[in-house]
Design a protein around this motif. Structure first.
Motif, PDB file in Angstrom:
ATOM      1  N   VAL A   4       0.866  -1.184   0.000  1.00 56.05           N
ATOM      2  CA  VAL A   4       0.000   0.000   0.000  1.00 56.05           C
ATOM      3  C   VAL A   4       0.900   1.231   0.000  1.00 56.05           C
ATOM      4  O   VAL A   4       1.942   1.248   0.665  1.00 56.05           O
ATOM      5  N   SER A   9       0.604   5.371   0.602  1.00 60.43           N
ATOM      6  CA  SER A   9      -0.235   6.509   0.981  1.00 60.43           C
ATOM      7  C   SER A   9       0.460   7.797   0.521  1.00 60.43           C
ATOM      8  O   SER A   9       1.617   7.781   0.101  1.00 60.43           O
ATOM      9  N   ARG A  10      -0.276   8.890   0.659  1.00 66.72           N
ATOM     10  CA  ARG A  10       0.313  10.186   0.306  1.00 66.72           C
ATOM     11  C   ARG A  10       1.601  10.440   1.080  1.00 66.72           C
ATOM     12  O   ARG A  10       2.603  10.893   0.529  1.00 66.72           O
ATOM     13  N   LYS A  11       1.542  10.144   2.381  1.00 62.16           N
ATOM     14  CA  LYS A  11       2.720  10.449   3.202  1.00 62.16           C
ATOM     15  C   LYS A  11       3.914   9.543   2.877  1.00 62.16           C
ATOM     16  O   LYS A  11       5.051   9.982   3.001  1.00 62.16           O
ATOM     17  N   THR A  64       4.161   0.139   2.395  1.00 65.69           N
ATOM     18  CA  THR A  64       3.818  -0.753   3.501  1.00 65.69           C
ATOM     19  C   THR A  64       3.484  -2.090   2.852  1.00 65.69           C
ATOM     20  O   THR A  64       2.722  -2.144   1.889  1.00 65.69           O
ATOM     21  N   ASN A  88       1.500  -6.903   6.506  1.00 66.99           N
ATOM     22  CA  ASN A  88       1.014  -5.847   7.410  1.00 66.99           C
ATOM     23  C   ASN A  88      -0.077  -4.980   6.795  1.00 66.99           C
ATOM     24  O   ASN A  88      -0.193  -3.813   7.142  1.00 66.99           O
ATOM     25  N   THR A 132      -3.950  -4.058   6.170  1.00 70.45           N
ATOM     26  CA  THR A 132      -5.312  -4.248   6.665  1.00 70.45           C
ATOM     27  C   THR A 132      -6.241  -4.271   5.462  1.00 70.45           C
ATOM     28  O   THR A 132      -6.211  -3.352   4.632  1.00 70.45           O
ATOM     29  N   GLN A 151      -5.524   3.984  12.175  1.00 71.58           N
ATOM     30  CA  GLN A 151      -5.174   5.340  11.728  1.00 71.58           C
ATOM     31  C   GLN A 151      -4.750   5.377  10.273  1.00 71.58           C
ATOM     32  O   GLN A 151      -3.691   5.897   9.928  1.00 71.58           O
ATOM     33  N   ILE A 152      -5.586   4.780   9.420  1.00 69.12           N
ATOM     34  CA  ILE A 152      -5.318   4.799   7.981  1.00 69.12           C
ATOM     35  C   ILE A 152      -6.537   5.368   7.254  1.00 69.12           C
ATOM     36  O   ILE A 152      -7.607   5.489   7.839  1.00 69.12           O
ATOM     37  N   ASP A 153      -6.324   5.720   5.982  1.00 67.66           N
ATOM     38  CA  ASP A 153      -7.392   6.373   5.217  1.00 67.66           C
ATOM     39  C   ASP A 153      -8.178   5.417   4.337  1.00 67.66           C
ATOM     40  O   ASP A 153      -9.287   5.736   3.910  1.00 67.66           O
ATOM     41  N   ALA A 154      -7.583   4.273   4.009  1.00 64.71           N
ATOM     42  CA  ALA A 154      -8.231   3.393   3.031  1.00 64.71           C
ATOM     43  C   ALA A 154      -7.867   1.937   3.254  1.00 64.71           C
ATOM     44  O   ALA A 154      -6.811   1.625   3.824  1.00 64.71           O
ATOM     45  N   LEU A 155      -8.732   1.053   2.804  1.00 67.88           N
ATOM     46  CA  LEU A 155      -8.463  -0.391   2.837  1.00 67.88           C
ATOM     47  C   LEU A 155      -8.697  -0.946   1.440  1.00 67.88           C
ATOM     48  O   LEU A 155      -9.642  -0.532   0.772  1.00 67.88           O
TER      49      LEU A 155
HETATM   50  P1  ADP Z   1      -1.306   9.293   4.998  1.00 65.16           P
HETATM   51  O1  ADP Z   1       0.059   8.710   4.935  1.00 65.16           O
HETATM   52  O2  ADP Z   1      -1.616  10.160   3.825  1.00 65.16           O
HETATM   53  O3  ADP Z   1      -1.636   9.895   6.320  1.00 65.16           O
HETATM   54  P2  ADP Z   1      -2.665   6.849   5.757  1.00 65.16           P
HETATM   55  O4  ADP Z   1      -3.029   7.361   7.115  1.00 65.16           O
HETATM   56  O5  ADP Z   1      -3.660   6.037   5.007  1.00 65.16           O
HETATM   57  O6  ADP Z   1      -2.323   8.045   4.789  1.00 65.16           O
HETATM   58  O7  ADP Z   1      -1.335   5.992   5.862  1.00 65.16           O
HETATM   59  C1  ADP Z   1      -0.509   5.961   6.990  1.00 65.16           C
HETATM   60  C2  ADP Z   1       0.481   4.790   6.846  1.00 65.16           C
HETATM   61  O8  ADP Z   1      -0.251   3.556   6.898  1.00 65.16           O
HETATM   62  C3  ADP Z   1       1.265   4.778   5.545  1.00 65.16           C
HETATM   63  O9  ADP Z   1       2.593   4.381   5.807  1.00 65.16           O
HETATM   64  C4  ADP Z   1       0.565   3.718   4.700  1.00 65.16           C
HETATM   65  O10 ADP Z   1       1.443   3.005   3.844  1.00 65.16           O
HETATM   66  C5  ADP Z   1      -0.015   2.793   5.738  1.00 65.16           C
HETATM   67  N1  ADP Z   1      -1.300   2.230   5.280  1.00 65.16           N
HETATM   68  C6  ADP Z   1      -2.287   2.861   4.602  1.00 65.16           C
HETATM   69  N2  ADP Z   1      -3.316   2.041   4.353  1.00 65.16           N
HETATM   70  C7  ADP Z   1      -2.986   0.850   4.905  1.00 65.16           C
HETATM   71  C8  ADP Z   1      -3.626  -0.437   4.994  1.00 65.16           C
HETATM   72  N3  ADP Z   1      -4.839  -0.650   4.480  1.00 65.16           N
HETATM   73  N4  ADP Z   1      -2.983  -1.434   5.629  1.00 65.16           N
HETATM   74  C9  ADP Z   1      -1.762  -1.209   6.169  1.00 65.16           C
HETATM   75  N5  ADP Z   1      -1.110  -0.050   6.122  1.00 65.16           N
HETATM   76  C10 ADP Z   1      -1.698   0.975   5.492  1.00 65.16           C
END
Ligand code: ADP
Length: 209
Positions: free
Chosen positions: A121, A123-125, A147, A151, A153, A172-176
């Motif tokens: 996965v 993410s923006r960050k 990621t 690991n 979700t 604490q993630i934005d998408a699954l």
């Molecule tokens: P951002 O990084 O923009 O805040 P997220 O909060 O979704 O976005 O991501 C935070 C971290 O969690 C990133 O390192 C990302 O790779 C990881 N992540 C995002 N979605 C998932 C997921 N479904 N399962 C596991 N890790 C994730």
């Protein structure tokens, strides 16, 4: 969820006090015709406040507005709210992933291997973090910054939206990714994000969503 009008509130009270009671008798108490009440009774029945039994009449279900809201929330299923997933292969560069994220207008990319199975996965960050360093973004493959499995979700399209909402908050993630399990791994079939959950929430109050 609907907000009841004055007349619907009065009907509810009459049924609470006198139920089971026929539509005819409710109408009598309100000095209205049965026909006038029909739409209100339909709304009260459809929204779960009242139940109707043939030859018995209407009775109060005993469910409060907030219980009914909880019932509706717990009946929402991922497949009705998911979006199309945006996937990239693990060999593409961080630079190309950033371009894809902008072109596709999403905040999370799912990374798959050459067999289209989920491996990571982004993410923006993750992409921002990689951009802070001194590396040449077009020569760093995404699989060194993503990621990765195991690991990740995930959920399936049959899962309850509420369970997925809890996972988003807990992790604490934005998408699954919405996945289908195969003998070799997981295929990505959908995407569920905080935006989808917000839309589902709106749909309970406003059927145009
Ligand atoms: P951002 O990084 O923009 O805040 P997220 O909060 O979704 O976005 O991501 C935070 C971290 O969690 C990133 O390192 C990302 O790779 C990881 N992540 C995002 N979605 C998932 C997921 N479904 N399962 C596991 N890790 C994730």
């Amino acid at each position: 969820m609907i907000e009841l009008n004055k007349r619907q509130e009065r009907i509810l009270q009459i049924v609470k006090d006198n139920g089971p009671i026929t539509g005819e008798h409710i109408a009598e108490q309100l000095n209205l015709t049965r026909a006038t009440l029909r739409p209100d009774l339909a709304i009260l029945t459809m929204s779960g406040f009242l139940d109707a039994r043939p030859r018995v009449g209407y009775f109060y279900t005993g469910k409060s507005g907030s219980q009914l809201l909880t019932d509706s929330l717990n009946s929402l299923i991922i497949k009705d709210y998911q979006s199309i997933p945006v996937v990239v292969t693990e060999s593409i560069s961080v630079y190309d992933a950033i371009v894809t994220m902008f072109l596709e207008d999403v905040g999370t990319l799912f990374v798959v291997d050459k067999n289209s199975l989920l491996v990571g996965v982004l993410s923006r960050k993750d992409l921002l973090r990689a951009s802070i360093g001194k590396q040449e973004l077009s020569s760093v493959p995404v699989n060194v910054i993503m990621t990765r499995m195991p690991n990740i979700t995930m959920c399936t399209k049959e899962d309850l939206l509420m369970d997925v909402a809890k996972k988003l908050i807990e992790k604490q993630i934005d998408a699954l990714p919405v996945v289908r399990e195969t003998d070799n791994g997981f295929e990505v079939t959908g995407r569920i994000t905080k935006t989808n959950i917000t839309k589902a929430f709106l749909s309970l109050a406003d059927s145009s969503y």
